[in-house]
Motif scaffolding. Structure first.
Motif, PDB file in Angstrom:
ATOM      1  N   CYS A 156      33.376  -8.306 -80.906  1.00  0.00           N
ATOM      2  CA  CYS A 156      33.243  -6.857 -80.699  1.00  0.00           C
ATOM      3  C   CYS A 156      34.446  -6.306 -79.944  1.00  0.00           C
TER       4      CYS A 156
ATOM      5  N   CYS B 125      27.647  -3.778 -81.601  1.00  0.00           N
ATOM      6  CA  CYS B 125      28.467  -3.911 -80.395  1.00  0.00           C
ATOM      7  C   CYS B 125      28.115  -2.839 -79.361  1.00  0.00           C
TER       8      CYS B 125
ATOM      9  N   ASN C 108      24.432   0.600 -78.237  1.00  0.00           N
ATOM     10  CA  ASN C 108      24.830  -0.348 -79.283  1.00  0.00           C
ATOM     11  C   ASN C 108      25.056   0.394 -80.589  1.00  0.00           C
TER      12      ASN C 108
END
Length: 170
Positions: A72, A103, A109
């Motif tokens: 990420c 990520c 996220n």
């Protein structure tokens, strides 16, 4: 925490969950007929690495989904969660389309394109017939998964600075 799949903690036997995530249910499929007779109630009922997963018609032992390859990107530091409303669109990689990964972006996220590990594989190929990795992410730290001519192994990457230094010492 106990290192095995199950262990004694206090007076009872505690069963740990197996790694991986159950496949996402396909909501557009209608179950017609009778649900299958074979089922599970927890991961411990499933052989090897299989997980006990909800199917919409009971629970079955299924192959878990794995994290997608890639690393990420670094989370943003210019987001203040006290000012911006943080939303999460995913909790695991399998919820993201294609090669996108789930990520943390500094607020929540989100599905993002992974960043590649820096450098490239060395050009000297040893004829080692071992498959020690499939992706760069299988290798620790900055090491990359490099072809050997007969397999793949984790090796330190060659960066432009290392290459320049190498050429100077020829």
């Amino acid at each position: 925490m106990c290192p095995q799949l199950s262990c004694r903690c206090g007076l009872g036997l505690v069963h740990l969950r197996k790694p991986g995530v159950c496949p996402k249910l396909k909501t557009n499929i209608e179950h017609i007929g009778i649900c299958p007779d074979w089922h599970c109630s927890s991961d411990r009922d499933c052989e090897k690495n299989l997980k006990c997963c909800e199917t919409g018609c009971g629970r079955l032992c299924m192959e878990p989904q794995r994290d997608k390859p890639g690393v990420c990107p670094e989370p943003r530091t210019d987001i203040d969660p006290r000012v911006v409303r943080c939303l999460s669109e995913c909790s695991t990689d399998c919820e993201c389309e294609g090669n996108l990964k789930c990520c943390f972006n500094g607020c929540g996220n989100v599905c993002e394109k992974p960043k590649p590990k820096p450098g490239s594989c060395p050009s000297n190929r040893a004829e080692i017939c071992v498959i020690g990795c499939k992706f760069d992410e299988d290798c620790k730290g900055d090491n990359k998964c490099c072809p050997t001519g007969c397999g793949r192994i984790c090796q330190p990457p060659v960066t432009s600075n290392a290459l320049f230094s190498y050429l100077l010492h020829l």
